[in-house]
Write an enzyme that holds these catalytic residues in place. Sequence first.
Site, PDB file in Angstrom:
ATOM      1  N   LYS A  22      61.444  -3.430   5.905  1.00  0.00           N
ATOM      2  CA  LYS A  22      61.907  -3.847   7.209  1.00  0.00           C
ATOM      3  C   LYS A  22      62.436  -5.018   7.423  1.00  0.00           C
ATOM      4  CE  LYS A  22      58.968  -4.895  10.820  1.00  0.00           C
ATOM      5  NZ  LYS A  22      59.416  -5.798  11.530  1.00  0.00           N
ATOM      6  N   CYS A 116      56.903  -8.391  19.378  1.00  0.00           N
ATOM      7  CA  CYS A 116      55.355  -8.191  19.458  1.00  0.00           C
ATOM      8  C   CYS A 116      54.722  -9.118  20.639  1.00  0.00           C
ATOM      9  CB  CYS A 116      54.974  -8.382  18.088  1.00  0.00           C
ATOM     10  SG  CYS A 116      55.191  -7.374  16.678  1.00  0.00           S
ATOM     11  N   ARG A 121      56.481 -17.247  20.115  1.00  0.00           N
ATOM     12  CA  ARG A 121      56.956 -17.859  18.837  1.00  0.00           C
ATOM     13  C   ARG A 121      58.339 -18.504  19.243  1.00  0.00           C
ATOM     14  NH1 ARG A 121      56.751 -12.745  15.194  1.00  0.00           N
ATOM     15  NH2 ARG A 121      56.923 -11.583  17.089  1.00  0.00           N
ATOM     16  N   ASP A 304      51.091 -10.522   8.451  1.00  0.00           N
ATOM     17  CA  ASP A 304      51.016  -9.056   8.742  1.00  0.00           C
ATOM     18  C   ASP A 304      50.143  -8.001   8.291  1.00  0.00           C
ATOM     19  OD1 ASP A 304      53.386  -9.394  10.162  1.00  0.00           O
ATOM     20  OD2 ASP A 304      54.697  -9.101   8.857  1.00  0.00           O
ATOM     21  N   ARG A 397      58.010   1.312  14.487  1.00  0.00           N
ATOM     22  CA  ARG A 397      58.920   0.016  14.381  1.00  0.00           C
ATOM     23  C   ARG A 397      58.896  -0.402  12.875  1.00  0.00           C
ATOM     24  NH1 ARG A 397      57.343  -4.731  16.639  1.00  0.00           N
ATOM     25  NH2 ARG A 397      59.092  -5.513  15.698  1.00  0.00           N
TER      26      ARG A 397
END
Length: 421
Positions: A22, A116, A121, A304, A397
């Site tokens: 992704k 998210c 960020r 992640d 997603r």
Amino acid sequence: MDKFIVEGGHKLSGNVTISGAKNAALAIIPSVLLAQGTFRFSNIPNIRDIWTLSRLLHSMGIHSELNNDELFVDSTGINSTEAPYEHVKKMRASINVLGPLVARHGHAKVSLPGGCSFGPRPVDLHLKGLEKLGATITLDSGYILAESKRLQGAKFHFDISSVGASENVISAAVLAKGSSLLTNVAVEPEVTALCKLLVKMGAKINGIGTTTLEIEGVDTLHAVDEVNIPDRIEAATFLIIGAMTKSTITVEKTNAYHLTAVIQALEESGAEVDVTGENITISMDKAPEPVNVATAVYPGFPTDVQAQWAAYMMMTQHGNSRVTDNIYKSRFLYVPELHRLGADIEVIDNTAIINSGATLKAATVMSSDLRASASLILAALVAEGKTEILRVYHLDRGYENLEKKLSNLGASVKRIKTEEY
């Protein structure tokens, strides 16, 4: 909205094919803005984030079509350099169009990004890098406005090893006039994949895969065909699923070199990991040993994967383990939902302390972001009873056909369409 019903307690077995990455796809696809022609990207996952990026490009006049895992993009019809809020709000990676737009077209209007919900960020490094290359940057009503007749090569040091900022500045520098020297560049596989694509398009980049890049700007680039790399986060998720459910499964079409830190942690926990070419087999037949992890930039333990690891550590039978996130320090929104399933986890600052011996029982839980959702899936797979997981659009997603892949391994996972929540 859809939801998952997951019945825990099933032992898994078999093989699962890992989809294209992704994050790499979201880095390489905006490169179509740097050249005119038809691109063909293969090994592209059919997930919500790819649809979002495709719709964003379509709003600029760029046609794209996804057939199986091949994405065809025709960049010849571009008629806008604006990335509107309605698309960018859905996915932070949309800001990757900023560098290519200002580099080739001389101007860009890009909404400040969304994405998210686990913490802010900032995009300051993106903007500082482009300004160093000669772009004039202003912020107006929630939009980034960037202009430059032609970017100029420059030296730029990234104060933080930022993947997104590295991708944007590299994409801009390849069309700048003269030489650029970029230092403290992120070395994640996704950044390397982007650099290799740009070179294939005609860019001149030295030092690929290192923290220092020397880029000699060129006048034009051309359309190419490219194969996307495998998704290391999906692969890590399935490896942890195998260990957590005390199963033996093989993940296929992946790259173990991209997973060194995760594999090392799994082996320390007591799992057996065998790497054969593009396949990785994991076997586990006991409760895991506690293993502390701290996230770091690549090749360290990925941020992640920290939520999935925290879920796995609930299976330990003595002591406690710690998961520290040094990248996104507030990325623990999944913990209250795991508490609903019976977890014993305490969060102090940027560290989750996972106590052993938890007895997990089914409950209704809600996804808050992509990787948090994965941790709920892992917990549900071993919880007693049927767990209802709401808002699985977060999972869509980043995971392609997750319920089908899990079902093929022997898990009981059903997707239910509902408007009840």
